[in-house]
Structure formats: C-alpha cells, structure tokens
Design a protein around this motif. Structure first.
Motif, PDB file in Angstrom:
ATOM      1  N   UNK A 100       0.828  -1.215   0.000  1.00 38.73           N
ATOM      2  CA  UNK A 100       0.000   0.000   0.000  1.00 38.73           C
ATOM      3  C   UNK A 100       0.863   1.265   0.000  1.00 38.73           C
ATOM      4  N   UNK A 101       1.943   1.260   0.770  1.00 43.67           N
ATOM      5  CA  UNK A 101       2.848   2.414   0.811  1.00 43.67           C
ATOM      6  C   UNK A 101       3.427   2.679  -0.572  1.00 43.67           C
ATOM      7  N   UNK A 102       3.901   1.628  -1.223  1.00 44.38           N
ATOM      8  CA  UNK A 102       4.495   1.773  -2.552  1.00 44.38           C
ATOM      9  C   UNK A 102       3.463   2.273  -3.565  1.00 44.38           C
ATOM     10  N   UNK A 103       2.221   1.865  -3.390  1.00 48.96           N
ATOM     11  CA  UNK A 103       1.159   2.298  -4.300  1.00 48.96           C
ATOM     12  C   UNK A 103       0.888   3.795  -4.146  1.00 48.96           C
ATOM     13  N   UNK A 104       0.939   4.292  -2.909  1.00 51.78           N
ATOM     14  CA  UNK A 104       0.667   5.712  -2.641  1.00 51.78           C
ATOM     15  C   UNK A 104       1.836   6.598  -3.090  1.00 51.78           C
ATOM     16  N   UNK A 105       3.077   6.117  -2.927  1.00 47.52           N
ATOM     17  CA  UNK A 105       4.235   6.809  -3.471  1.00 47.52           C
ATOM     18  C   UNK A 105       4.988   7.773  -2.559  1.00 47.52           C
ATOM     19  N   UNK A 106       4.446   8.145  -1.410  1.00 43.11           N
ATOM     20  CA  UNK A 106       5.185   9.053  -0.517  1.00 43.11           C
ATOM     21  C   UNK A 106       6.241   8.291   0.279  1.00 43.11           C
ATOM     22  N   UNK A 107       5.926   7.066   0.618  1.00 42.51           N
ATOM     23  CA  UNK A 107       6.856   6.177   1.312  1.00 42.51           C
ATOM     24  C   UNK A 107       7.025   4.960   0.415  1.00 42.51           C
ATOM     25  N   UNK A 108       8.268   4.642   0.054  1.00 42.58           N
ATOM     26  CA  UNK A 108       8.523   3.513  -0.831  1.00 42.58           C
ATOM     27  C   UNK A 108       9.513   2.558  -0.191  1.00 42.58           C
ATOM     28  N   UNK A 109       9.228   1.287  -0.326  1.00 44.33           N
ATOM     29  CA  UNK A 109      10.131   0.234   0.103  1.00 44.33           C
ATOM     30  C   UNK A 109      10.695  -0.365  -1.175  1.00 44.33           C
ATOM     31  N   UNK A 110      11.995  -0.186  -1.397  1.00 45.04           N
ATOM     32  CA  UNK A 110      12.623  -0.558  -2.666  1.00 45.04           C
ATOM     33  C   UNK A 110      13.868  -1.401  -2.421  1.00 45.04           C
ATOM     34  N   UNK A 111      14.378  -1.997  -3.511  1.00 41.59           N
ATOM     35  CA  UNK A 111      15.515  -2.902  -3.348  1.00 41.59           C
ATOM     36  C   UNK A 111      16.862  -2.279  -3.685  1.00 41.59           C
ATOM     37  N   UNK A 112      16.868  -1.055  -4.266  1.00 42.20           N
ATOM     38  CA  UNK A 112      18.150  -0.456  -4.642  1.00 42.20           C
ATOM     39  C   UNK A 112      18.083   1.072  -4.568  1.00 42.20           C
TER      40      UNK A 112
END
Length: 122
Positions: A100-112
């Motif tokens: 959900x965070x990644x979908x909203x875009x203000x908080x992103x959990x990423x791999x790099x």
C-alpha cells in the motif's frame, strides 16, 4: 543520534539525501522524528534510508513505531525510500503495508538506490 553520513543525489531539480550509518540510526520513535526534522531543516524533501539502519521494532507493525515515524516524515512533506530486502519478513500485515505504501508513493520500500532515486522523480 549515531554518527551518520549524508550522500546527496541529484535527479533533475530534486535534492535527495541518502543517509548512511554503520549503526542502527532509528532505534525508536524519537530517533525517527529527530532524523526527519534534521533532514527537513537541511533542505531535503526526498530521503533514502537503508533498512539495516532501522531497528527491527519498526518492521513489527504492532509496535506502532513505523506508523509514528512515517507520519512524521509525511508531516514534514518528506518523501522517503527505505532500501533493502523485504522478502525476509513473513508478516502478511507488513507485506500489505509495504504494498500500500508503494502504491501511494510518498513512502517507498525498494531494493536499490537506483530504484529509490527513480521513484522520487515520478
């Protein structure tokens, strides 16, 4: 707050802070709030933090540490990317939260770092 290093990334007109620390930088809610305020007053509104710099309590949603800290970043209008491997977390609620965070875009959990920088440009 532990000793930290800030690497500045530039993406078009965006100034992005990558926060590097050998130690756990965010151990509790106050550490997260202090970091957000510090970065805000340095003029950063896009921040990258490595998940290894965040205490495990953050990733246990029952503690409410993540919610409080992420709300603080949001209040300062700071976009945040947390970089790491999140596949090791078995919690369905955490995985749903990340999705959900990644979908909203203000908080992103990423791999790099590259993925984080590109998310800020969107």
């Amino acid at each position: 707050m532990e000793e930290l290093q800030i690497i500045t990334h530039q993406q078009n007109d965006l100034k992005i802070a990558e926060v590097i620390s050998r130690d756990i930088l965010i151990k509790n809610i106050d550490d997260g709030k202090d970091l957000a305020a510090n970065l805000y007053y340095q003029g950063f509104d896009n921040v990258i933090i490595h998940n290894k710099s965040i205490a495990p309590d953050f990733f246990d949603l029952k503690t409410k540490v993540a919610g409080e800290i992420l709300q603080t970043f949001s209040n300062f209008r700071i976009k945040l990317a947390i970089v790491g491997d999140f596949t090791t977390y078995a919690s369905k609620s955490l995985n749903d939260f990340i999705f959900e965070s990644n979908k909203m875009g203000r908080i992103n959990f990423v791999s790099s770092i590259e993925e984080a920088v590109s998310k800020f440009g969107q």
